[in-house]
Design a protein around this motif. Structure first.
Motif, PDB file in Angstrom:
ATOM      1  N   CYS A 274      21.009  32.832  55.150  1.00 37.65           N
ATOM      2  CA  CYS A 274      21.691  32.925  56.326  1.00 37.65           C
ATOM      3  C   CYS A 274      21.076  34.712  56.299  1.00 37.65           C
ATOM      4  O   CYS A 274      21.245  35.608  55.852  1.00 37.65           O
ATOM      5  CB  CYS A 274      22.793  32.995  56.177  1.00 37.65           C
ATOM      6  N   ASN A 275      21.006  34.977  57.818  1.00 38.57           N
ATOM      7  CA  ASN A 275      20.856  35.771  58.618  1.00 38.57           C
ATOM      8  C   ASN A 275      22.054  36.617  58.520  1.00 38.57           C
ATOM      9  O   ASN A 275      23.292  35.695  59.176  1.00 38.57           O
ATOM     10  CB  ASN A 275      19.975  35.897  59.464  1.00 38.57           C
ATOM     11  N   ALA A 276      22.752  37.694  59.737  1.00 34.96           N
ATOM     12  CA  ALA A 276      23.541  37.663  59.744  1.00 34.96           C
ATOM     13  C   ALA A 276      23.854  37.830  61.145  1.00 34.96           C
ATOM     14  O   ALA A 276      25.915  37.436  60.739  1.00 34.96           O
ATOM     15  CB  ALA A 276      22.997  39.391  60.340  1.00 34.96           C
ATOM     16  N   TRP A 277      23.533  36.872  61.664  1.00 35.82           N
ATOM     17  CA  TRP A 277      23.779  36.177  63.189  1.00 35.82           C
ATOM     18  C   TRP A 277      25.000  34.975  62.434  1.00 35.82           C
ATOM     19  O   TRP A 277      25.742  35.085  62.799  1.00 35.82           O
ATOM     20  CB  TRP A 277      23.045  36.183  64.218  1.00 35.82           C
ATOM     21  N   GLN A 278      23.543  34.364  61.755  1.00 35.63           N
ATOM     22  CA  GLN A 278      24.438  32.843  61.448  1.00 35.63           C
ATOM     23  C   GLN A 278      25.259  33.167  60.303  1.00 35.63           C
ATOM     24  O   GLN A 278      26.373  32.405  60.644  1.00 35.63           O
ATOM     25  CB  GLN A 278      22.882  32.845  60.273  1.00 35.63           C
ATOM     26  N   LYS A 279      25.381  34.486  59.531  1.00 36.74           N
ATOM     27  CA  LYS A 279      26.266  34.428  58.622  1.00 36.74           C
ATOM     28  C   LYS A 279      27.810  34.439  59.407  1.00 36.74           C
ATOM     29  O   LYS A 279      28.590  34.501  59.286  1.00 36.74           O
ATOM     30  CB  LYS A 279      26.735  35.869  57.699  1.00 36.74           C
ATOM     31  N   PHE A 280      27.532  35.438  60.563  1.00 35.70           N
ATOM     32  CA  PHE A 280      28.588  35.818  61.747  1.00 35.70           C
ATOM     33  C   PHE A 280      29.184  34.078  62.133  1.00 35.70           C
ATOM     34  O   PHE A 280      30.460  33.920  62.735  1.00 35.70           O
ATOM     35  CB  PHE A 280      28.293  36.341  62.721  1.00 35.70           C
ATOM     36  N   ARG A 281      27.855  33.938  62.757  1.00 31.67           N
ATOM     37  CA  ARG A 281      28.637  32.011  63.201  1.00 31.67           C
ATOM     38  C   ARG A 281      28.962  30.927  62.872  1.00 31.67           C
ATOM     39  O   ARG A 281      30.168  30.502  62.819  1.00 31.67           O
ATOM     40  CB  ARG A 281      27.068  31.386  63.871  1.00 31.67           C
ATOM     41  N   PHE A 282      28.490  30.822  61.326  1.00 34.37           N
ATOM     42  CA  PHE A 282      28.714  29.576  60.817  1.00 34.37           C
ATOM     43  C   PHE A 282      30.281  30.305  59.768  1.00 34.37           C
ATOM     44  O   PHE A 282      30.653  29.372  58.781  1.00 34.37           O
ATOM     45  CB  PHE A 282      27.560  29.330  59.938  1.00 34.37           C
ATOM     46  N   VAL A 283      30.087  31.514  59.309  1.00 29.82           N
ATOM     47  CA  VAL A 283      31.226  32.085  57.758  1.00 29.82           C
ATOM     48  C   VAL A 283      32.426  32.426  59.120  1.00 29.82           C
ATOM     49  O   VAL A 283      33.528  32.256  59.372  1.00 29.82           O
ATOM     50  CB  VAL A 283      30.330  32.628  56.916  1.00 29.82           C
ATOM     51  N   THR A 284      31.794  33.902  59.721  1.00 31.63           N
ATOM     52  CA  THR A 284      33.268  34.653  59.702  1.00 31.63           C
ATOM     53  C   THR A 284      33.560  34.250  61.230  1.00 31.63           C
ATOM     54  O   THR A 284      34.720  34.036  60.731  1.00 31.63           O
ATOM     55  CB  THR A 284      32.611  36.320  60.038  1.00 31.63           C
ATOM     56  N   LEU A 285      33.345  33.724  61.796  1.00 32.04           N
ATOM     57  CA  LEU A 285      33.888  33.343  63.166  1.00 32.04           C
ATOM     58  C   LEU A 285      34.261  32.636  63.046  1.00 32.04           C
ATOM     59  O   LEU A 285      35.318  31.807  63.390  1.00 32.04           O
ATOM     60  CB  LEU A 285      32.709  33.165  64.322  1.00 32.04           C
ATOM     61  N   PRO A 286      34.398  30.875  62.538  1.00 32.56           N
ATOM     62  CA  PRO A 286      34.916  29.865  62.248  1.00 32.56           C
ATOM     63  C   PRO A 286      36.528  30.385  61.386  1.00 32.56           C
ATOM     64  O   PRO A 286      37.461  29.909  61.442  1.00 32.56           O
ATOM     65  CB  PRO A 286      34.578  29.052  60.997  1.00 32.56           C
ATOM     66  N   LEU A 287      36.152  31.099  60.593  1.00 28.15           N
ATOM     67  CA  LEU A 287      37.726  31.987  59.476  1.00 28.15           C
ATOM     68  C   LEU A 287      38.577  32.586  60.413  1.00 28.15           C
ATOM     69  O   LEU A 287      39.048  33.104  59.665  1.00 28.15           O
ATOM     70  CB  LEU A 287      36.780  31.951  58.381  1.00 28.15           C
ATOM     71  N   LEU A 288      37.863  33.553  61.318  1.00 30.76           N
ATOM     72  CA  LEU A 288      39.117  34.139  62.487  1.00 30.76           C
ATOM     73  C   LEU A 288      39.683  33.312  63.309  1.00 30.76           C
ATOM     74  O   LEU A 288      40.030  34.310  63.494  1.00 30.76           O
ATOM     75  CB  LEU A 288      37.716  34.577  62.661  1.00 30.76           C
ATOM     76  N   VAL A 289      39.521  32.085  63.139  1.00 27.47           N
ATOM     77  CA  VAL A 289      39.993  31.100  64.556  1.00 27.47           C
ATOM     78  C   VAL A 289      41.771  31.831  63.718  1.00 27.47           C
ATOM     79  O   VAL A 289      42.311  31.569  65.306  1.00 27.47           O
ATOM     80  CB  VAL A 289      39.636  29.788  64.294  1.00 27.47           C
ATOM     81  N   PRO A 290      42.390  31.300  63.120  1.00 24.51           N
ATOM     82  CA  PRO A 290      43.617  31.774  62.767  1.00 24.51           C
ATOM     83  C   PRO A 290      44.539  33.230  63.463  1.00 24.51           C
ATOM     84  O   PRO A 290      45.405  33.645  64.193  1.00 24.51           O
ATOM     85  CB  PRO A 290      44.341  31.870  61.662  1.00 24.51           C
TER      86      PRO A 290
END
Length: 290
Positions: free
Chosen positions: A193-209
């Motif tokens: 995964c590149n930086a954008w994919q890591k942000f979109r599929f890992v960081t952002l979903p787990l930031l929802v709370p």
């Protein structure tokens, strides 16, 4: 055990009484006055039922204030949280300087909103720093009325609100960001995964709370905002920045329509509750577990 509870209650009682006097009683009395024609001064109060509530829904000034408030809230909340996420992600990579950068971005929320408003009002003035900079860089040929131009005033106020609030919400997002396990990023590296994919599929979903908390707090804060608008524009020019809180204060203390202002304040309270409930319902569904 029963004796212990009594003693505990006695310790809590002073704070509870203070809360009732300062918060509960004024709210209940305001709710009662919303059904009257009380002007805030005369001792006699006439009960008029739902007349104030019917009137406000036909009042063009109230409709204008609702529209202005919605624009103010939507623009502020969207920009504040977008910048908060951006700064939080960048700060996580700041290493040993994270404390310094975090303090610098957080600083505006510590300053009194009235002081912030006076600083920005000076910057926005015709001879202020902003106009002088634009003229010096030849980006403008004339002085701009940031707070006197009807088409620019609301945007100018929103910018001040964003500047002051972003740091607080960045800290909320940063705290949520720190809870994301590093193993997930290592796994995404293995998957290519590149930086954008890591942000979109890992960081952002787990930031929802964290985003849920941040968005709800930003919405409440923006809906009940008063100080910034009152000092910067007072609701003008031509009601271009007259959010509901400004309308309530004007009706209550300038026009002596306390009963009517109380009715508007409870409509605002209902709007805040509705916004919070809807946001929680929508955002909670997007939360993921790891």
């Amino acid at each position: 055990m029963h004796r212990t509870r009594k003693i505990s209650f006695l310790f809590v009682l002073p704070a509870l009484l203070g809360y009732c006097v300062i918060r509960v009683f004024p709210m209940l009395s305001s709710f009662y006055y919303s059904f009257t024609d009380w002007n805030g001064y005369r001792p006699d109060v006439n009960f008029i039922g739902l007349e104030n509530y019917v009137k406000l829904f036909h009042d063009p000034d109230v409709r204008n204030s609702i529209i202005v408030s919605l624009v103010f809230v939507v623009a502020s909340v969207a920009a504040i949280n977008a910048l908060a996420v951006l700064f939080a992600v960048l700060l996580k990579k700041a290493g040993g300087l994270i404390g310094l950068y975090r303090s610098a971005i957080f600083l505006p929320i510590v300053i009194s909103p009235v002081a912030v408003s006076f600083i920005w009002r000076t910057m926005y003035s015709y001879d202020g720093l902003l106009n002088k900079t634009l003229l010096a860089l030849q980006l403008s040929t004339e002085q701009v009325g940031w707070l006197t131009d009807k088409s620019l005033a609301l945007t100018s106020v929103i910018i001040v609100n964003i500047w002051r609030s972003t740091g607080f919400h960045m800290v909320i997002i940063l705290a949520a960001l720190m809870t994301i396990p590093k193993d997930l990023y290592e796994s995404s590296d293995i998957d290519g995964c590149n930086a954008w994919q890591k942000f979109r599929f890992v960081t952002l979903p787990l930031l929802v709370p964290g985003l849920t908390v941040s968005i709800v707090l930003a919405t409440i804060s923006s809906l009940k905002q008063y100080d910034l608008v009152a000092v910067l524009t007072g609701g003008g020019p031509v009601n271009a920045t007259q959010i509901l809180s400004i309308k309530i204060v004007q009706d209550a203390f300038q026009y002596n329509l306390n009963g009517y202002a109380s009715a508007i304040s409870f409509v605002l309270l209902f709007g805040i509750l509705l916004a919070v409930v809807l946001q929680n319902m929508i955002l909670r569904k997007k939360e993921v577990e790891y």
